[in-house]
Design a protein around this motif. Sequence first.
Motif, mmCIF file in Angstrom:
data_model
loop_
_atom_site.group_PDB
_atom_site.id
_atom_site.type_symbol
_atom_site.label_atom_id
_atom_site.label_comp_id
_atom_site.label_asym_id
_atom_site.label_seq_id
_atom_site.Cartn_x
_atom_site.Cartn_y
_atom_site.Cartn_z
ATOM 1 N N ASP A 127 36.149 3.603 -0.759
ATOM 2 C CA ASP A 127 37.416 3.730 -1.481
ATOM 3 C C ASP A 127 38.373 4.696 -0.787
ATOM 4 O O ASP A 127 39.578 4.598 -0.929
ATOM 5 N N GLU A 128 37.808 5.619 -0.038
ATOM 6 C CA GLU A 128 38.628 6.699 0.505
ATOM 7 C C GLU A 128 39.291 6.373 1.848
ATOM 8 O O GLU A 128 40.051 7.162 2.368
ATOM 9 N N ARG A 129 38.988 5.204 2.405
ATOM 10 C CA ARG A 129 39.595 4.839 3.695
ATOM 11 C C ARG A 129 39.601 3.326 3.855
ATOM 12 O O ARG A 129 38.950 2.605 3.106
ATOM 13 N N SER B 3 54.446 2.053 -4.171
ATOM 14 C CA SER B 3 54.630 1.998 -5.619
ATOM 15 C C SER B 3 54.051 0.673 -6.110
ATOM 16 O O SER B 3 53.765 -0.236 -5.316
ATOM 17 N N VAL B 4 53.877 0.542 -7.404
ATOM 18 C CA VAL B 4 53.326 -0.692 -7.941
ATOM 19 C C VAL B 4 54.246 -1.870 -7.622
ATOM 20 O O VAL B 4 53.783 -2.968 -7.311
ATOM 21 N N GLY B 5 55.555 -1.636 -7.668
ATOM 22 C CA GLY B 5 56.506 -2.699 -7.324
ATOM 23 C C GLY B 5 56.413 -3.120 -5.868
ATOM 24 O O GLY B 5 56.451 -4.308 -5.548
ATOM 25 N N GLN C 276 53.161 8.004 -12.348
ATOM 26 C CA GLN C 276 53.444 6.685 -11.792
ATOM 27 C C GLN C 276 52.307 6.284 -10.861
ATOM 28 O O GLN C 276 51.756 7.120 -10.137
ATOM 29 N N ARG C 277 51.988 4.995 -10.866
ATOM 30 C CA ARG C 277 50.937 4.490 -9.991
ATOM 31 C C ARG C 277 51.411 4.485 -8.542
ATOM 32 O O ARG C 277 52.545 4.117 -8.249
ATOM 33 N N ARG C 278 50.480 4.834 -7.650
ATOM 34 C CA ARG C 278 50.693 4.706 -6.214
ATOM 35 C C ARG C 278 49.426 4.109 -5.626
ATOM 36 O O ARG C 278 48.315 4.482 -5.996
ATOM 37 N N TYR C 279 49.613 3.166 -4.726
ATOM 38 C CA TYR C 279 48.487 2.503 -4.075
ATOM 39 C C TYR C 279 48.477 2.845 -2.597
ATOM 40 O O TYR C 279 49.533 2.871 -1.957
ATOM 41 N N ALA C 280 47.296 3.101 -2.063
ATOM 42 C CA ALA C 280 47.161 3.249 -0.613
ATOM 43 C C ALA C 280 47.473 1.886 0.000
ATOM 44 O O ALA C 280 47.195 0.845 -0.601
ATOM 45 N N LEU D 191 38.813 -3.675 -9.499
ATOM 46 C CA LEU D 191 38.928 -4.304 -8.180
ATOM 47 C C LEU D 191 39.769 -3.475 -7.213
ATOM 48 O O LEU D 191 39.564 -3.527 -6.002
ATOM 49 N N ILE D 192 40.741 -2.767 -7.748
ATOM 50 C CA ILE D 192 41.586 -1.891 -6.932
ATOM 51 C C ILE D 192 41.740 -0.565 -7.668
ATOM 52 O O ILE D 192 41.449 -0.477 -8.861
ATOM 53 N N ARG D 193 42.197 0.448 -6.923
ATOM 54 C CA ARG D 193 42.415 1.780 -7.505
ATOM 55 C C ARG D 193 43.822 2.241 -7.187
ATOM 56 O O ARG D 193 44.375 1.902 -6.151
#
Length: 144
Positions: free
Chosen positions: A74-76, A5-7, A38-42, A28-30
């Motif tokens: 971006d995909e890995r 999560s963003v947090g 809700q945002r989720r980051y790898a 810079l990031i996705r």
Amino acid sequence: MRELSVGEAAKRSGLAVSALHFYERKGLIRSLRTTGNQRRYASDVLRRLAVIRVAQRVGVPLEAVRRAFSSLPDERTPTREEWAGMSAAWREELEQRIALLVNLKDRLTDCIGCGCLSLTACALANPGDALAVEGGGPRRWEPG
């Protein structure tokens, strides 16, 4: 790959949530979005955030970071070789920055030491704006 999560990403990276949003707006990031928007980051975003923090600390502009990141997938998670290729692109820029900082360090003491009372001895003196023909900026401070 685990999603953060963003947090969680902010806590793990040591950055404010607003910084993550800013870096995302700058490309810079996705993030991905859940069905609830809700945002989720790898989890590999943490590596990018670490590079951003270090790059900013040494004065690399965010645009240069964005250009360097554009060479990474971006995909890995990037491979060691891909990270090495990205960092090699900064090597010359960092060498130039180091030379400029060393020049500044070496000449700054003399400049401050003179107190600008003697323009004939000052390394920054530019009678009649003679340096204008060489272009803009601090011509005598930049290595030639």
